[in-house]
Design a protein around this motif. Sequence first.
Motif, mmCIF file in Angstrom:
data_model
loop_
_atom_site.group_PDB
_atom_site.id
_atom_site.type_symbol
_atom_site.label_atom_id
_atom_site.label_comp_id
_atom_site.label_asym_id
_atom_site.label_seq_id
_atom_site.Cartn_x
_atom_site.Cartn_y
_atom_site.Cartn_z
ATOM 1 N N VAL A 38 0.866 -1.176 0.000
ATOM 2 C CA VAL A 38 0.000 0.000 0.000
ATOM 3 C C VAL A 38 0.903 1.227 0.000
ATOM 4 C CG1 VAL A 38 -1.739 1.298 1.288
ATOM 5 C CG2 VAL A 38 -1.829 -1.204 1.233
ATOM 6 N N ALA A 39 0.728 2.085 -0.990
ATOM 7 C CA ALA A 39 1.525 3.311 -1.040
ATOM 8 C C ALA A 39 1.064 4.251 0.065
ATOM 9 C CB ALA A 39 1.377 3.989 -2.393
ATOM 10 N N CYS A 40 2.009 4.732 0.853
ATOM 11 C CA CYS A 40 1.696 5.663 1.941
ATOM 12 C C CYS A 40 2.337 7.000 1.647
ATOM 13 C CB CYS A 40 2.205 5.121 3.274
ATOM 14 S SG CYS A 40 1.318 3.669 3.835
ATOM 15 N N VAL A 41 1.500 8.006 1.435
ATOM 16 C CA VAL A 41 1.967 9.368 1.198
ATOM 17 C C VAL A 41 1.772 10.122 2.494
ATOM 18 C CG1 VAL A 41 1.688 11.434 -0.209
ATOM 19 C CG2 VAL A 41 1.269 9.176 -1.215
ATOM 20 N N VAL A 42 2.860 10.666 3.030
ATOM 21 C CA VAL A 42 2.816 11.283 4.355
ATOM 22 C C VAL A 42 3.376 12.699 4.299
ATOM 23 C CG1 VAL A 42 3.001 9.040 5.500
ATOM 24 C CG2 VAL A 42 5.070 10.334 5.025
ATOM 25 N N ALA A 43 2.943 13.519 5.247
ATOM 26 C CA ALA A 43 3.422 14.902 5.334
ATOM 27 C C ALA A 43 4.837 14.930 5.889
ATOM 28 C CB ALA A 43 2.502 15.719 6.230
ATOM 29 N N ALA A 44 5.633 15.861 5.388
ATOM 30 C CA ALA A 44 7.015 15.979 5.844
ATOM 31 C C ALA A 44 7.113 16.435 7.292
ATOM 32 C CB ALA A 44 7.785 16.932 4.940
ATOM 33 N N GLY A 45 6.142 17.151 7.785
ATOM 34 C CA GLY A 45 6.216 17.559 9.177
ATOM 35 C C GLY A 45 5.363 18.754 9.537
ATOM 36 N N ASN A 46 5.411 19.791 8.727
ATOM 37 C CA ASN A 46 4.633 21.012 8.955
ATOM 38 C C ASN A 46 5.043 21.802 10.180
ATOM 39 O OD1 ASN A 46 3.133 20.382 6.689
ATOM 40 N ND2 ASN A 46 1.585 19.295 7.850
ATOM 41 N N GLU A 47 6.174 21.524 10.759
ATOM 42 C CA GLU A 47 6.643 22.307 11.900
ATOM 43 C C GLU A 47 8.038 22.868 11.671
ATOM 44 O OE1 GLU A 47 5.541 18.938 12.984
ATOM 45 O OE2 GLU A 47 3.517 19.672 13.250
ATOM 46 N N SER A 48 8.418 23.077 10.433
ATOM 47 C CA SER A 48 9.739 23.588 10.079
ATOM 48 C C SER A 48 10.851 22.685 10.594
ATOM 49 C CB SER A 48 9.932 25.014 10.600
ATOM 50 O OG SER A 48 8.976 25.873 10.030
ATOM 51 N N MET A 49 10.577 21.382 10.667
ATOM 52 C CA MET A 49 11.582 20.420 11.087
ATOM 53 C C MET A 49 12.003 19.585 9.894
ATOM 54 S SD MET A 49 10.143 18.879 14.688
ATOM 55 C CE MET A 49 11.519 17.759 14.776
ATOM 56 N N ASN A 50 13.204 19.062 9.961
ATOM 57 C CA ASN A 50 13.675 18.128 8.960
ATOM 58 C C ASN A 50 12.816 16.869 9.053
ATOM 59 O OD1 ASN A 50 15.169 16.107 7.554
ATOM 60 N ND2 ASN A 50 16.996 17.359 7.773
ATOM 61 N N ALA A 51 12.328 16.400 7.920
ATOM 62 C CA ALA A 51 11.426 15.241 7.908
ATOM 63 C C ALA A 51 12.085 13.987 8.463
ATOM 64 C CB ALA A 51 10.925 14.989 6.497
ATOM 65 N N LYS A 52 13.413 13.926 8.443
ATOM 66 C CA LYS A 52 14.066 12.724 8.960
ATOM 67 C C LYS A 52 13.938 12.592 10.477
ATOM 68 C CE LYS A 52 18.788 14.494 9.424
ATOM 69 N NZ LYS A 52 20.164 14.326 8.954
ATOM 70 N N TYR A 53 13.460 13.659 11.137
ATOM 71 C CA TYR A 53 13.272 13.610 12.591
ATOM 72 C C TYR A 53 11.807 13.396 12.980
ATOM 73 C CZ TYR A 53 17.956 15.556 12.519
ATOM 74 O OH TYR A 53 19.287 15.762 12.279
ATOM 75 N N THR A 54 10.919 13.210 11.996
ATOM 76 C CA THR A 54 9.509 12.988 12.303
ATOM 77 C C THR A 54 9.063 11.657 11.704
ATOM 78 O OG1 THR A 54 8.675 14.098 10.318
ATOM 79 C CG2 THR A 54 9.018 15.473 12.259
ATOM 80 N N ALA A 55 8.017 11.126 12.239
ATOM 81 C CA ALA A 55 7.504 9.852 11.724
ATOM 82 C C ALA A 55 6.014 10.007 11.467
ATOM 83 C CB ALA A 55 7.754 8.731 12.739
ATOM 84 N N PRO A 56 5.508 9.400 10.440
ATOM 85 C CA PRO A 56 6.124 8.403 9.577
ATOM 86 C C PRO A 56 6.949 8.960 8.423
ATOM 87 C CG PRO A 56 3.818 8.593 9.011
ATOM 88 C CD PRO A 56 4.069 9.522 10.171
ATOM 89 N N ALA A 57 7.179 10.270 8.365
ATOM 90 C CA ALA A 57 7.938 10.850 7.250
ATOM 91 C C ALA A 57 9.343 10.273 7.140
ATOM 92 C CB ALA A 57 8.008 12.368 7.402
ATOM 93 N N SER A 58 9.910 9.836 8.232
ATOM 94 C CA SER A 58 11.277 9.310 8.212
ATOM 95 C C SER A 58 11.366 7.868 7.734
ATOM 96 C CB SER A 58 11.887 9.422 9.612
ATOM 97 O OG SER A 58 11.120 8.668 10.537
ATOM 98 N N ILE A 59 10.242 7.214 7.510
ATOM 99 C CA ILE A 59 10.262 5.837 7.003
ATOM 100 C C ILE A 59 10.687 5.891 5.541
ATOM 101 C CG2 ILE A 59 8.875 3.790 6.511
ATOM 102 C CD1 ILE A 59 7.079 4.636 8.883
ATOM 103 N N PRO A 60 11.815 5.267 5.190
ATOM 104 C CA PRO A 60 12.340 5.391 3.822
ATOM 105 C C PRO A 60 11.361 4.973 2.727
ATOM 106 C CG PRO A 60 13.958 4.350 5.246
ATOM 107 C CD PRO A 60 12.682 4.455 6.036
ATOM 108 N N GLU A 61 10.506 3.991 3.002
ATOM 109 C CA GLU A 61 9.586 3.494 1.976
ATOM 110 C C GLU A 61 8.339 4.363 1.820
ATOM 111 O OE1 GLU A 61 12.065 0.322 3.715
ATOM 112 O OE2 GLU A 61 10.664 1.708 4.635
ATOM 113 N N ALA A 62 8.101 5.272 2.734
ATOM 114 C CA ALA A 62 6.951 6.175 2.637
ATOM 115 C C ALA A 62 7.249 7.261 1.602
ATOM 116 C CB ALA A 62 6.645 6.801 3.988
ATOM 117 N N ILE A 63 6.214 7.743 0.962
ATOM 118 C CA ILE A 63 6.346 8.862 0.014
ATOM 119 C C ILE A 63 6.101 10.123 0.818
ATOM 120 C CG2 ILE A 63 5.447 9.924 -2.088
ATOM 121 C CD1 ILE A 63 4.411 7.038 -2.796
ATOM 122 N N THR A 64 7.171 10.863 1.084
ATOM 123 C CA THR A 64 7.098 12.037 1.940
ATOM 124 C C THR A 64 6.980 13.283 1.080
ATOM 125 O OG1 THR A 64 8.430 10.916 3.602
ATOM 126 C CG2 THR A 64 8.251 13.299 3.796
#
Length: 72
Positions: A38-64
Motif C-alpha cells: 500500500v503506497a503511503c503518502v505522508v506529510a514531511a512535518g509542517n513544523e519547520s523540522m527536517n522530515a528525517k526527525y519525524t515519523a512516519p515521514a522518516s520511514i524510507p519506503e513512505a512517500i514524503t
Amino acid sequence: MLNFEKQYPYCTKVILNKNYRSTPEIVASTKKLIEKNVACVVAAGNESMNAKYTAPASIPEAITVGSIDADD
C-alpha cells in the motif's frame, strides 16, 4: 474541483488533527501498510523540522511530501 473519494474509490486518506504522527502505533501501522504494497503518502512535518526527525515521514519506503511555505 476534484472529488477524491468518487474519482479514486480505492484510496483512503487519514488526517491526523493532532500530533499523533510520531507514536509507535502510527509508525508500525504505516510499515504494515507498506509491507502489504500500500503506497503511503505522508506529510514531511509542517513544523519547520527536517522530515528525517519525524515519523512516519522518516520511514524510507513512505512517500514524503512537503512545501516550502504556505503558498506552495
